[in-house]
Write an enzyme that holds these catalytic residues in place. Sequence first.
Site, PDB file in Angstrom:
ATOM      1  N   ALA A  87      38.427 -60.800  35.356  1.00 22.48           N
ATOM      2  CA  ALA A  87      38.194 -62.238  35.300  1.00 22.48           C
ATOM      3  C   ALA A  87      36.901 -62.796  36.243  1.00 22.48           C
ATOM      4  O   ALA A  87      36.554 -61.716  36.855  1.00 22.48           O
ATOM      5  CB  ALA A  87      39.363 -62.704  35.787  1.00 22.48           C
ATOM      6  N   GLY A  91      40.875 -57.689  34.388  1.00 23.45           N
ATOM      7  CA  GLY A  91      41.004 -58.479  33.167  1.00 23.45           C
ATOM      8  C   GLY A  91      40.625 -57.553  32.258  1.00 23.45           C
ATOM      9  O   GLY A  91      41.175 -57.810  30.901  1.00 23.45           O
ATOM     10  N   GLU A 108      42.821 -54.816  31.525  1.00 18.39           N
ATOM     11  CA  GLU A 108      44.110 -55.424  30.820  1.00 18.39           C
ATOM     12  C   GLU A 108      43.902 -55.813  29.393  1.00 18.39           C
ATOM     13  O   GLU A 108      44.600 -55.735  28.499  1.00 18.39           O
ATOM     14  CB  GLU A 108      44.643 -56.740  31.637  1.00 18.39           C
ATOM     15  CG  GLU A 108      45.318 -56.320  33.016  1.00 18.39           C
ATOM     16  CD  GLU A 108      45.411 -57.816  33.559  1.00 18.39           C
ATOM     17  OE1 GLU A 108      44.412 -58.617  34.029  1.00 18.39           O
ATOM     18  OE2 GLU A 108      46.421 -58.077  33.962  1.00 18.39           O
ATOM     19  N   GLU A 113      42.249 -55.721  41.575  1.00 14.17           N
ATOM     20  CA  GLU A 113      42.660 -57.117  41.979  1.00 14.17           C
ATOM     21  C   GLU A 113      43.159 -57.190  43.342  1.00 14.17           C
ATOM     22  O   GLU A 113      43.041 -58.196  44.252  1.00 14.17           O
ATOM     23  CB  GLU A 113      43.649 -57.619  41.159  1.00 14.17           C
ATOM     24  CG  GLU A 113      43.474 -57.837  39.793  1.00 14.17           C
ATOM     25  CD  GLU A 113      43.218 -56.894  38.802  1.00 14.17           C
ATOM     26  OE1 GLU A 113      43.339 -55.631  39.213  1.00 14.17           O
ATOM     27  OE2 GLU A 113      43.367 -57.196  37.583  1.00 14.17           O
TER      28      GLU A 113
HETATM   29  N1  T1G Z   1      33.426 -62.431  38.626  1.00 15.37           N
HETATM   30  C1  T1G Z   1      32.514 -63.040  38.892  1.00 15.37           C
HETATM   31  N2  T1G Z   1      31.326 -62.322  39.330  1.00 15.37           N
HETATM   32  C2  T1G Z   1      31.088 -61.144  39.628  1.00 15.37           C
HETATM   33  C3  T1G Z   1      32.369 -60.229  39.197  1.00 15.37           C
HETATM   34  C4  T1G Z   1      33.638 -60.903  38.960  1.00 15.37           C
HETATM   35  N3  T1G Z   1      34.608 -60.459  38.731  1.00 15.37           N
HETATM   36  N4  T1G Z   1      31.868 -59.031  39.516  1.00 15.37           N
HETATM   37  C5  T1G Z   1      30.823 -59.037  39.881  1.00 15.37           C
HETATM   38  N5  T1G Z   1      30.177 -60.148  39.886  1.00 15.37           N
HETATM   39  C6  T1G Z   1      28.860 -60.913  40.109  1.00 15.37           C
HETATM   40  C7  T1G Z   1      28.490 -60.562  41.613  1.00 15.37           C
HETATM   41  O1  T1G Z   1      29.020 -61.767  42.428  1.00 15.37           O
HETATM   42  C8  T1G Z   1      27.127 -60.328  41.390  1.00 15.37           C
HETATM   43  O2  T1G Z   1      26.660 -61.565  41.548  1.00 15.37           O
HETATM   44  C9  T1G Z   1      26.759 -59.659  40.073  1.00 15.37           C
HETATM   45  O3  T1G Z   1      28.035 -59.793  39.425  1.00 15.37           O
HETATM   46  C10 T1G Z   1      26.608 -58.284  40.277  1.00 15.37           C
HETATM   47  O4  T1G Z   1      27.680 -57.563  41.036  1.00 15.37           O
HETATM   48  C11 T1G Z   1      42.731 -61.511  35.480  1.00 15.37           C
HETATM   49  C12 T1G Z   1      42.996 -61.400  38.275  1.00 15.37           C
HETATM   50  C13 T1G Z   1      31.580 -54.732  38.609  1.00 15.37           C
HETATM   51  C14 T1G Z   1      31.579 -52.668  40.027  1.00 15.37           C
HETATM   52  O5  T1G Z   1      37.397 -57.183  41.271  1.00 15.37           O
HETATM   53  O6  T1G Z   1      33.434 -54.414  41.790  1.00 15.37           O
HETATM   54  O7  T1G Z   1      40.326 -59.533  36.608  1.00 15.37           O
HETATM   55  O8  T1G Z   1      24.925 -61.561  43.285  1.00 15.37           O
HETATM   56  O9  T1G Z   1      26.242 -56.769  43.158  1.00 15.37           O
HETATM   57  O10 T1G Z   1      27.024 -53.000  42.635  1.00 15.37           O
HETATM   58  O11 T1G Z   1      44.235 -59.887  36.179  1.00 15.37           O
HETATM   59  O12 T1G Z   1      30.575 -56.104  40.854  1.00 15.37           O
HETATM   60  O13 T1G Z   1      24.230 -61.480  40.581  1.00 15.37           O
HETATM   61  O14 T1G Z   1      25.141 -63.647  41.983  1.00 15.37           O
HETATM   62  O15 T1G Z   1      28.801 -56.174  42.669  1.00 15.37           O
HETATM   63  O16 T1G Z   1      26.735 -53.188  39.978  1.00 15.37           O
HETATM   64  C15 T1G Z   1      38.842 -57.979  39.105  1.00 15.37           C
HETATM   65  C16 T1G Z   1      34.432 -57.052  41.092  1.00 15.37           C
HETATM   66  C17 T1G Z   1      38.681 -59.472  39.014  1.00 15.37           C
HETATM   67  C18 T1G Z   1      35.570 -56.454  40.141  1.00 15.37           C
HETATM   68  C19 T1G Z   1      29.580 -53.926  39.723  1.00 15.37           C
HETATM   69  N6  T1G Z   1      37.497 -57.518  39.055  1.00 15.37           N
HETATM   70  N7  T1G Z   1      33.240 -56.513  40.860  1.00 15.37           N
HETATM   71  O17 T1G Z   1      29.021 -53.729  40.802  1.00 15.37           O
HETATM   72  O18 T1G Z   1      27.013 -55.440  40.983  1.00 15.37           O
HETATM   73  S1  T1G Z   1      40.086 -60.229  39.364  1.00 15.37           S
HETATM   74  C20 T1G Z   1      37.130 -57.131  40.212  1.00 15.37           C
HETATM   75  C21 T1G Z   1      32.769 -55.320  41.274  1.00 15.37           C
HETATM   76  C22 T1G Z   1      40.996 -59.970  37.584  1.00 15.37           C
HETATM   77  C23 T1G Z   1      42.952 -60.129  36.213  1.00 15.37           C
HETATM   78  C24 T1G Z   1      42.432 -60.306  37.633  1.00 15.37           C
HETATM   79  C25 T1G Z   1      31.377 -55.160  41.193  1.00 15.37           C
HETATM   80  C26 T1G Z   1      31.012 -54.035  39.835  1.00 15.37           C
HETATM   81  P1  T1G Z   1      25.144 -61.936  41.755  1.00 15.37           P
HETATM   82  P2  T1G Z   1      27.409 -56.294  42.007  1.00 15.37           P
HETATM   83  P3  T1G Z   1      27.505 -53.777  41.136  1.00 15.37           P
END
Ligand code: T1G
Length: 702
Positions: free
Chosen positions: A64, A103, A106, A126
Amino acid sequence: MSDPAIRVRDESGIGVVEIDHPPVNALARPVRAALLEAIERLAHDPAVQAIVIHGCGRHFIAGADVREFDAPPAEPLLHEVLNRVEALDKPVIAALHGTTLGGGAELALASHYRCATPDLSFGFPEIKLGLLPGAGGTVRLPRLVGIRRALELMTSGTPIGIAAARELGLVDHELRGDVLAGAVAFARERIAAGAPPRRTTDLPMPAPESPTVFADARAALSAAARRVPASEAIIAAVEASASQSWRAALAAARERFDACRRSTESRALRHLFFAERVPPPAGTPQPVATVGVVGAGTMGSGIAIAAAAAGLEVTLVDAQDAALAAGLGRIERHFADAQRKGRLDAAGAAAATARVRGATTLEALAPVDLVIEAVFESLEVKRGVFAELGRACRPGAVLATNTSTLDVDAIAAASGRPADVVGMHFFSPAQVMRLLEIVRGRDTAPAVLATAFALGKRLGKIGVVVGNGFGFVGNRMLYAYGREKELMMLEGATPIEIDRALETFGMAMGPNAVGDLAGLDIGYAVRRGWRERPDDPRFYRVSDLLVEQGRLGQKNGRGFYRYEPGGRRGTPDPEVDALIRAEAERLGIARRAIGADEIVERCMLALIDEGVRLLEEGIAARASDIDLVWCHGYGFPRERGGPMFYADTLGLGHVLERIRCYARTRGPRYWTPTASLERLARDGGRLADEPSAPTTSATGRG
Ligand code: T1G
């Protein structure tokens, strides 16, 4: 399509839905709406026999959109979109590659079939945001992998690769070559086989693997995990799935998700998530392929390990043959251990070790792209090294010092090329600790700063640009934090009471245990050279006394605590309590019982106050940088967001009122609020909202 992030095309009867929402295909609201529109359209197209969902770029879907969580969920809600995907009467195939998280995972579980490429990273992170999988993961995952494994995956947040995913039955078919072409071919094969939509929620919830599976999951939570409400929420949500219909269990999970989303802990963790992703400093980083490290001691060999592990060619220089041999030996043992633990294969370990070569003269560094100096913490010694580096290293090479407290500008001046000099303050052990303070000197060129920052990222570090002031950010604040615990020991709190109170607050280790671990003589030497040392006989008096009596900490078995040979956890030592009482009497300090609340409050307020000063002086560019320093370098509890986020949580009006209270009761020497704090408290502001400012050299230095 209502949003360019979703493209739909027909591959001869296979409806392909492509998600193209850079950088990570986050399922933001417009993407969810367009995805729903796309699958409804394909569902009603009689020419479409199956649907393939595919993510463009390096990631399938990273989850998400974390930016949406500060507001209530917006329609269409992800769990409703996924329920619709699962309910379709045509087979839906998720074409997984790369990162498939939250997500995104999921969505994969709500699809009827899943195929994936070997680079799959599938998981539910999460919990690292203080959340639980809120779009059906808690009802679908246990149906596919069993309750125990589902709990492990969701409470750890650790992703799995293709092999484990296949073994768990999460992936039906491994793809080779082009992921989309492979997935379309797999869809055709499913159609030819007459495969029906295979709905995960049609599966019965498996019986718990043991009567205690949920109790075991709770017992397995770490102390830090227990402090995050989402850990219990995940377990309770899966427990509900085992006793209710999937729809009822999902509704309950949604309620738990929203409570977690609004929790201080989740807001703190999301704050750090974005703090760790602030833009790099201005300036064009130069390419770095070869690194020199000067000094083969613990820090130097740790830095060499980090560089070699990141694929860089390293020249480790030490003038002493024995020290060089010891350093190279540490490096070889590190990679051999990594192989033994399965983190590296034999070839990887050998290659990493081979990337480090030893030398005994600085001339060996003439061709390297960047040098990191890690010699003895003496300004004279470092200046001597930089004078030689300035002559020996090629023009344009970056010259970095690992100093933890000394004046980077004074070191830079000795090089004769100060624009090439920057501070890179690694934290010990350098191959493990993620924090890297990158010190901008008065003359540091933008490209040099950017190069150091980029190298830090390549080494897997959390780089924080700081100004050139005593102790930079972390250690400067540590001295304020430590000052209060030292005073409280003279006033009546025992070392173990101090440590227990702060560890209960969430600090990874109490300050006295940290001092024993690092070596009390380290801080003693630094305090001797501190020009700004307060003229106060009580200032760090207990730590100084211990060192003067030969109690250095774990390294010689006695410090604040007494250590058994080889032991890591010390035990309180009555000799130390007696020493403190005697010194308090000599100083005329009346002792009293001091409760945990006061211990925590005084240490935290001292930390916060010093952090605000650093912002005011421009040594720290933004409050969230200070939070990163303390969460990644000093064990501050992440679920409290760091000292600055914690101050905002307390409310700056409350912080100011308490500091003024201590000024009245303890005197203004250490308790004089800054103008910034008074302004923010007056205006109801937050430190998180303060505009970031470029870091500077502290007044009177450099
Ligand atoms: N939402 C919004 N922005 C995100 C994002 C996310 N989930 N993940 C990454 N970004 C942005 C980040 O801020 C950065 O922005 C750019 O993408 C590159 O990220 C519904 C509730 C995927 C392994 O927790 O672990 O789903 O600096 O530098 O090193 O049940 O990003 O370019 O402006 O980290 O290549 C669960 C979080 C969400 C994954 C990539 N998902 N992200 O790593 O790039 S909650 C996460 C990561 C959810 C559901 C629940 C990593 C990555 P900017 P980066 P990277």
